[in-house]
Design a protein around this motif. Structure first.
Motif, PDB file in Angstrom:
ATOM      1  N   ARG A 311       0.833  -1.222   0.000  1.00 50.23           N
ATOM      2  CA  ARG A 311       0.000   0.000   0.000  1.00 50.23           C
ATOM      3  C   ARG A 311       0.857   1.256   0.000  1.00 50.23           C
ATOM      4  NH1 ARG A 311      -5.153  -0.942   2.305  1.00 50.23           N
ATOM      5  NH2 ARG A 311      -5.425   1.297   2.561  1.00 50.23           N
ATOM      6  N   LYS A 312       1.974   1.212   0.735  1.00 52.06           N
ATOM      7  CA  LYS A 312       2.854   2.398   0.773  1.00 52.06           C
ATOM      8  C   LYS A 312       3.584   2.573  -0.569  1.00 52.06           C
ATOM      9  CE  LYS A 312       2.185   3.646   5.126  1.00 52.06           C
ATOM     10  NZ  LYS A 312       2.114   4.939   5.807  1.00 52.06           N
ATOM     11  N   VAL A 313       3.903   1.455  -1.196  1.00 54.22           N
ATOM     12  CA  VAL A 313       4.526   1.540  -2.522  1.00 54.22           C
ATOM     13  C   VAL A 313       3.546   2.195  -3.498  1.00 54.22           C
ATOM     14  CG1 VAL A 313       5.198   0.133  -4.522  1.00 54.22           C
ATOM     15  CG2 VAL A 313       6.230  -0.316  -2.307  1.00 54.22           C
ATOM     16  N   CYS A 314       2.274   1.791  -3.434  1.00 54.95           N
ATOM     17  CA  CYS A 314       1.257   2.397  -4.317  1.00 54.95           C
ATOM     18  C   CYS A 314       1.183   3.905  -4.072  1.00 54.95           C
ATOM     19  CB  CYS A 314      -0.128   1.779  -4.066  1.00 54.95           C
ATOM     20  SG  CYS A 314      -0.258   0.079  -4.610  1.00 54.95           S
ATOM     21  N   ALA A 315       1.166   4.281  -2.791  1.00 53.15           N
ATOM     22  CA  ALA A 315       1.084   5.718  -2.468  1.00 53.15           C
ATOM     23  C   ALA A 315       2.316   6.445  -3.007  1.00 53.15           C
ATOM     24  CB  ALA A 315       0.966   5.901  -0.956  1.00 53.15           C
ATOM     25  N   ALA A 316       3.482   5.807  -2.909  1.00 53.49           N
ATOM     26  CA  ALA A 316       4.719   6.446  -3.394  1.00 53.49           C
ATOM     27  C   ALA A 316       4.691   6.591  -4.914  1.00 53.49           C
ATOM     28  CB  ALA A 316       5.933   5.625  -2.956  1.00 53.49           C
ATOM     29  N   ILE A 317       4.170   5.581  -5.604  1.00 55.35           N
ATOM     30  CA  ILE A 317       4.091   5.666  -7.076  1.00 55.35           C
ATOM     31  C   ILE A 317       3.141   6.809  -7.458  1.00 55.35           C
ATOM     32  CG2 ILE A 317       3.381   4.458  -9.183  1.00 55.35           C
ATOM     33  CD1 ILE A 317       4.237   1.811  -7.828  1.00 55.35           C
ATOM     34  N   ASP A 318       1.987   6.880  -6.749  1.00 55.07           N
ATOM     35  CA  ASP A 318       1.021   7.946  -7.033  1.00 55.07           C
ATOM     36  C   ASP A 318       1.668   9.315  -6.848  1.00 55.07           C
ATOM     37  OD1 ASP A 318      -0.968   6.139  -7.576  1.00 55.07           O
ATOM     38  OD2 ASP A 318      -1.787   6.143  -5.530  1.00 55.07           O
ATOM     39  N   ARG A 319       2.369   9.472  -5.726  1.00 53.68           N
ATOM     40  CA  ARG A 319       2.944  10.768  -5.398  1.00 53.68           C
ATOM     41  C   ARG A 319       4.037  11.226  -6.347  1.00 53.68           C
ATOM     42  NH1 ARG A 319       3.795  11.909   0.987  1.00 53.68           N
ATOM     43  NH2 ARG A 319       1.703  11.170   1.429  1.00 53.68           N
ATOM     44  N   THR A 320       4.801  10.267  -6.834  1.00 59.49           N
ATOM     45  CA  THR A 320       5.981  10.644  -7.628  1.00 59.49           C
ATOM     46  C   THR A 320       5.747  10.451  -9.122  1.00 59.49           C
ATOM     47  OG1 THR A 320       6.838   8.396  -7.439  1.00 59.49           O
ATOM     48  CG2 THR A 320       7.618   9.968  -5.804  1.00 59.49           C
TER      49      THR A 320
END
Ligand code: KG4
Ligand code: ZN
Length: 401
Positions: A311-320
């Motif tokens: 889930r944190k990887v998904c959030a990081a991909i979204d953000r960057t």
């Protein structure tokens, strides 16, 4: 140009050789890893002074083995008649810091023939300070004897670039690293680190999330210990989780998924470990833990860690708005994590770079590669450095840009 990689940041003594061509292609020549895990398992974790002693004992014979096994690539050797005198001149500081390693070097007559190694890449941190120093002193001694420069390497950068190596690693063949679509998100998951990194290019990193307490690998190891599994527990716990899935054993309790609602990219795994402790304590009050309970709990624990990381990887991909996902570190060997992140990368339509089995754990090939790539982009980074210049205090963190 041939680079010798040296890795001693934790409980693996590792050496490797890599060759670079002017056009940027690389040729992995050989890689050796000597694991001390079994010795440390009696202590339930890595015991720093034992790691120091073992690295000091193993490095010289491992180098000899590497040179013999590298075969033709190192055949052109030149005699260095003054090698003992060069080493003797270092006795005051090296001999005092590590007498065992110094004496082993003094007795290693094979060092009098210089192989065609052009530079040394050595892990300078992060890691266990006494263990790191052994590799650095060793690098310094070889640099002195053979008159070649040293490149200090960040262990975590090693894990990143190691994941770019092809999986069917053809030792002895020339290869090109894949073109990464930057910016990339990197998930680093090891025994000491859990970090999300925004990567602009090789050598340009920004940490955008990190663990506030235990690292993912550390959490695996601590949970495994509560289930009476040997150190390092990650692979053992993962095996139990796999058996639970095969046998359709459900979770005996629900474990938390910490920090999912934190709104940032940070992690916290210590609460998860405490939840495992309580579950084990409750179950043990009714008699010895059954295999079924252990398997079910291992499965739930692995799912909880993987859910959070994903889930944190998904959030990081979204953000960057990342163009690629790179995963590195020992926990990247975890099959459930690999499957989940493969599905995630596929959903986003971005390439996923996972380490092969040979480079997911600590090794020197990734260190030699990181050093090689560093000098390709900045030739001045390789010069003969003193141990004082190589700041191995275990404090160096990936994050320079
Ligand atoms: O990167 P690494 O080899 O050493 C450090 O730099 O820390 O990572 C070691 C960590 C250990 O905590 C080990 O239990 C974990 O990686 N690990 C795994 C698996 N294989 C290794 N954790 C979960 N599942 C695995 N299959
Ligand atoms: Zn590592």
């Amino acid at each position: 140009m041939i680079t010798l990689g040296i890795e001693t940041s934790c409980d693996e003594t590792a050496l490797a050789l890599i060759e670079t061509a002017d056009d940027g292609r690389i040729r992995p020549i050989h890689s050796l890893v000597h694991s001390q895990a079994e010795l440390h398992s009696a202590y339930g974790g890595v015991y720093p002074s034992l790691a120091k002693r073992e690295h000091s004992k193993n490095l010289v014979p491992l180098l000899h083995k590497l040179m013999i096994e590298a075969g033709a690539a190192l055949r052109q050797q030149t005699l260095v008649p003054s090698w003992k005198a060069s080493l003797e001149s270092c006795r005051a500081h090296m001999g005092a810091q590590n007498p065992e390693l110094f004496e082993a070097l003094m007795a290693a007559d094979f060092l009098g023939s210089k192989p065609p190694i052009d530079r040394i890449a050595v892990t300078e941190g992060p890691g266990l300070e006494p263990a790191l120093w052994v590799g650095i002193i060793f690098a310094r001694a070889l640099s002195e004897i053979w008159n070649i420069p040293i490149i200090p390497v960040d262990h975590m950068e090693g894990h990143i670039v190691g994941s770019l190596l092809p999986h069917d690693l053809p030792f002895g063949s020339w290869l090109s690293l894949p073109e990464v679509r930057f910016p990339a998100v990197v998930l680093l998951v090891s025994g000491g680190h859990t970090e999300l990194v925004r990567m602009e290019a090789i050598g340009s990193y920004e940490i955008i999330g990190h663990t506030r307490d235990d690292a993912a690998g550390e959490a695996f190891d601590k949970a495994a210990r509560l289930l009476d599994l040997p150190y390092p527990g990650g692979p053992h716990l993962s095996r139990l989780a796999h058996e639970a899935r095969e046998q359709d054993i459900a979770a005996p309790v629900d474990l938390p998924r910490p920090m999912l609602g934190s709104g940032d990219l940070d992690f916290s795994f210590s609460g998860l470990k405490t939840a495992v402790l309580y579950a084990v304590r409750d179950a043990a009050s009714g008699g010895p833990l059954t295999d079924g309970f252990k398997r079910g709990l291992a499965r739930e624990f692995e799912d909880a860690v993987v859910d959070v990381l994903d889930r944190k990887v998904c959030a990081a991909i979204d953000r960057t708005t990342a163009g690629a996902l790179i995963v590195g570190g020992g926990v990247a060997a975890n099959a459930t994590l690999r499957e989940r992140l493969s599905a995630t990368a596929q959903n986003y339509g971005i390439p996923l770079h996972l380490p092969s089995a040979h480079v997911s754990g600590d090794n020197a090939l990734m260190i030699a590669l990181a050093g090689t790539l560093q000098t390709l982009r900045d030739p001045s980074s390789a010069h003969t450095k003193t141990p004082g210049e190589i700041r191995a205090f275990g404090t160096k963190k990936l994050g320079r840009t």
